[in-house]
Scaffold this active site. Structure first.
Site, PDB file in Angstrom:
ATOM      1  N   ASP A   8       0.792  -1.239   0.000  1.00  0.00           N
ATOM      2  CA  ASP A   8       0.000   0.000   0.000  1.00  0.00           C
ATOM      3  C   ASP A   8       0.829   1.296   0.000  1.00  0.00           C
ATOM      4  O   ASP A   8       1.339   1.710   1.053  1.00  0.00           O
ATOM      5  CB  ASP A   8      -0.935   0.036   1.204  1.00  0.00           C
ATOM      6  CG  ASP A   8      -1.771  -1.233   1.340  1.00  0.00           C
ATOM      7  OD1 ASP A   8      -1.238  -2.333   1.058  1.00  0.00           O
ATOM      8  OD2 ASP A   8      -2.935  -1.129   1.736  1.00  0.00           O
ATOM      9  N   GLU A  39      -4.223   2.306  -3.260  1.00  0.00           N
ATOM     10  CA  GLU A  39      -5.523   2.868  -2.853  1.00  0.00           C
ATOM     11  C   GLU A  39      -5.388   4.058  -1.902  1.00  0.00           C
ATOM     12  O   GLU A  39      -6.333   4.815  -1.745  1.00  0.00           O
ATOM     13  CB  GLU A  39      -6.409   1.788  -2.224  1.00  0.00           C
ATOM     14  CG  GLU A  39      -5.951   1.371  -0.847  1.00  0.00           C
ATOM     15  CD  GLU A  39      -7.105   0.980   0.055  1.00  0.00           C
ATOM     16  OE1 GLU A  39      -8.262   1.089  -0.369  1.00  0.00           O
ATOM     17  OE2 GLU A  39      -6.836   0.580   1.189  1.00  0.00           O
ATOM     18  N   ASN A  40      -4.231   4.205  -1.250  1.00  0.00           N
ATOM     19  CA  ASN A  40      -4.023   5.335  -0.347  1.00  0.00           C
ATOM     20  C   ASN A  40      -2.963   6.294  -0.869  1.00  0.00           C
ATOM     21  O   ASN A  40      -2.373   7.055  -0.101  1.00  0.00           O
ATOM     22  CB  ASN A  40      -3.590   4.846   1.035  1.00  0.00           C
ATOM     23  CG  ASN A  40      -4.608   3.955   1.715  1.00  0.00           C
ATOM     24  OD1 ASN A  40      -4.289   2.867   2.153  1.00  0.00           O
ATOM     25  ND2 ASN A  40      -5.834   4.424   1.787  1.00  0.00           N
ATOM     26  N   ASN A  67     -10.754  -0.761  -0.372  1.00  0.00           N
ATOM     27  CA  ASN A  67     -11.956  -0.060   0.075  1.00  0.00           C
ATOM     28  C   ASN A  67     -11.894   1.452  -0.113  1.00  0.00           C
ATOM     29  O   ASN A  67     -12.925   2.113  -0.189  1.00  0.00           O
ATOM     30  CB  ASN A  67     -12.217  -0.387   1.555  1.00  0.00           C
ATOM     31  CG  ASN A  67     -10.996  -0.160   2.420  1.00  0.00           C
ATOM     32  OD1 ASN A  67      -9.927  -0.722   2.161  1.00  0.00           O
ATOM     33  ND2 ASN A  67     -11.128   0.669   3.434  1.00  0.00           N
ATOM     34  N   HIS A  68     -10.682   2.036  -0.197  1.00  0.00           N
ATOM     35  CA  HIS A  68     -10.583   3.487  -0.394  1.00  0.00           C
ATOM     36  C   HIS A  68     -10.650   3.905  -1.863  1.00  0.00           C
ATOM     37  O   HIS A  68     -10.504   5.082  -2.177  1.00  0.00           O
ATOM     38  CB  HIS A  68      -9.295   4.029   0.233  1.00  0.00           C
ATOM     39  CG  HIS A  68      -9.389   4.172   1.722  1.00  0.00           C
ATOM     40  ND1 HIS A  68     -10.140   5.167   2.318  1.00  0.00           N
ATOM     41  CD2 HIS A  68      -8.868   3.440   2.730  1.00  0.00           C
ATOM     42  CE1 HIS A  68     -10.058   5.044   3.629  1.00  0.00           C
ATOM     43  NE2 HIS A  68      -9.293   3.999   3.909  1.00  0.00           N
ATOM     44  N   HIS A 150      -7.171  -7.774  -0.479  1.00  0.00           N
ATOM     45  CA  HIS A 150      -7.209  -6.600   0.388  1.00  0.00           C
ATOM     46  C   HIS A 150      -8.189  -6.885   1.519  1.00  0.00           C
ATOM     47  O   HIS A 150      -9.412  -6.853   1.326  1.00  0.00           O
ATOM     48  CB  HIS A 150      -7.664  -5.411  -0.458  1.00  0.00           C
ATOM     49  CG  HIS A 150      -7.411  -4.095   0.188  1.00  0.00           C
ATOM     50  ND1 HIS A 150      -6.167  -3.519   0.219  1.00  0.00           N
ATOM     51  CD2 HIS A 150      -8.237  -3.236   0.821  1.00  0.00           C
ATOM     52  CE1 HIS A 150      -6.236  -2.358   0.840  1.00  0.00           C
ATOM     53  NE2 HIS A 150      -7.479  -2.164   1.230  1.00  0.00           N
ATOM     54  N   HIS A 175      -3.839  -3.968   2.992  1.00  0.00           N
ATOM     55  CA  HIS A 175      -4.846  -3.225   3.764  1.00  0.00           C
ATOM     56  C   HIS A 175      -4.441  -2.918   5.198  1.00  0.00           C
ATOM     57  O   HIS A 175      -4.728  -1.831   5.679  1.00  0.00           O
ATOM     58  CB  HIS A 175      -6.222  -3.897   3.756  1.00  0.00           C
ATOM     59  CG  HIS A 175      -7.259  -3.191   4.594  1.00  0.00           C
ATOM     60  ND1 HIS A 175      -7.784  -1.964   4.230  1.00  0.00           N
ATOM     61  CD2 HIS A 175      -7.837  -3.528   5.774  1.00  0.00           C
ATOM     62  CE1 HIS A 175      -8.655  -1.589   5.160  1.00  0.00           C
ATOM     63  NE2 HIS A 175      -8.703  -2.502   6.104  1.00  0.00           N
ATOM     64  N   HIS A 177      -1.530  -2.420   6.518  1.00  0.00           N
ATOM     65  CA  HIS A 177      -0.345  -1.548   6.566  1.00  0.00           C
ATOM     66  C   HIS A 177       0.737  -2.073   7.498  1.00  0.00           C
ATOM     67  O   HIS A 177       1.676  -1.350   7.823  1.00  0.00           O
ATOM     68  CB  HIS A 177      -0.709  -0.103   6.939  1.00  0.00           C
ATOM     69  CG  HIS A 177      -1.549   0.570   5.907  1.00  0.00           C
ATOM     70  ND1 HIS A 177      -1.879   1.900   5.951  1.00  0.00           N
ATOM     71  CD2 HIS A 177      -2.121   0.094   4.775  1.00  0.00           C
ATOM     72  CE1 HIS A 177      -2.625   2.214   4.905  1.00  0.00           C
ATOM     73  NE2 HIS A 177      -2.786   1.131   4.187  1.00  0.00           N
TER      74      HIS A 177
HETATM   75 FE   FE2 Z   1      -7.720  -0.578   2.571  1.00  0.00          FE
END
Ligand code: FE2
Length: 259
Positions: A8, A39-40, A67-68, A150, A175, A177
């Protein structure tokens, strides 16, 4: 062949350490395919078309998400133009797709899948059954198959590794981290690690400013989350795959301390 997966990428510190080291990692390790979860990547929350383009320009071949991925509305139209950006396949039909096939640098066609867990995560279709469906639809001649799962809980991720063992080359979790040390090749030839870990600022609480998160735990009051800035680390895995069978020979963790 060698597949690099970067965990991530979180906000500017994550993007910077990827920019600083990706070329060197790829050359030194003879990487044929470079994938990252992004995603982040935009300020710690979501991804924008400009940030995605920036990451592709660095030499990443495929970007996965989670999800983000729906945080930035401007991304919705971008999916139609950029099939190499994935969103989890088990969300409802909508913008984007959860699978893509690309030709790696050695000419081998590879499939990359993005799935999302359901425990402590937004409601989605079953990722296990979705994986079955995607694999049934895939050209069986495509042997090299990489899965970014994820998900939040270790048990769901480990179960997915076993479920797909022998059917895909690698299942790597994202996810949380937090990198895990359970890197292995399962008996059927699927490389597995529960979480690849974040590529971003580790002087933080999973990427977010420490003081803000502690205040939220102490008071229970909402507070605007901000990305932390210090302690950049890159966390990745490199999978050695026999491209004729799709089975993994080995997988190893690759981490870099930035600051
Ligand atoms: Fe996530």
């Amino acid at each position: 062949m060698q597949i690099l997966f970067i965990g991530d990428i979180f906000a500017a510190p994550g993007r910077r350490i990827v920019a600083d080291h990706l070329q060197d990692i790829c050359q030194t390790n003879h990487i044929d395919l470079a994938i990252a979860n992004a995603e982040n990547a935009a300020g710690g929350f979501g991804i924008t078309p400009a940030v995605a383009e920036e990451l592709f320009a660095l030499g990443l071949d495929v970007l996965t998400s989670g999800n983000h991925v729906w945080d930035k509305r401007e991304l919705f139209d971008y999916f139609a133009r950029q099939p190499r950006l994935l969103r989890p396949a088990n969300y409802p039909e909508g913008p984007g797709r959860g699978v893509v096939t690309v030709h790696a640098r050695n000419g081998v066609e590879c499939a990359i899948f993005n799935l999302q867990g359901r425990t402590y995560m937004p409601a989605t279709d079953c990722p296990f059954r979705k994986a079955d469906q995607l694999l049934a639809e895939l050209d069986p001649a495509i042997r090299v198959r990489f899965v970014d799962f994820h998900a939040e809980v270790t048990s769901e991720k480990i179960a997915m590794g076993w479920y797909l063992d022998g059917r895909v080359s690698a299942v790597v979790g994202t996810h949380t981290h937090v990198p895990t040390a359970d890197t292995r090749v399962l008996p059927g030839g699927t490389a597995y690690q529960t979480d690849c870990g974040m590529t971003g600022p580790y002087h933080s609480v999973i990427g977010v400013d420490i003081g803000i998160v502690i205040q939220r735990f102490l008071t229970g009051l909402p507070a605007r989350l901000e990305a932390a800035k210090k302690g950049a680390e890159l966390h990745a895995v490199i999978v050695d795959v026999d491209e004729s069978t799709g089975k993994a020979r080995s997988m190893r963790r690759h981490a870099i301390n930035g600051d």
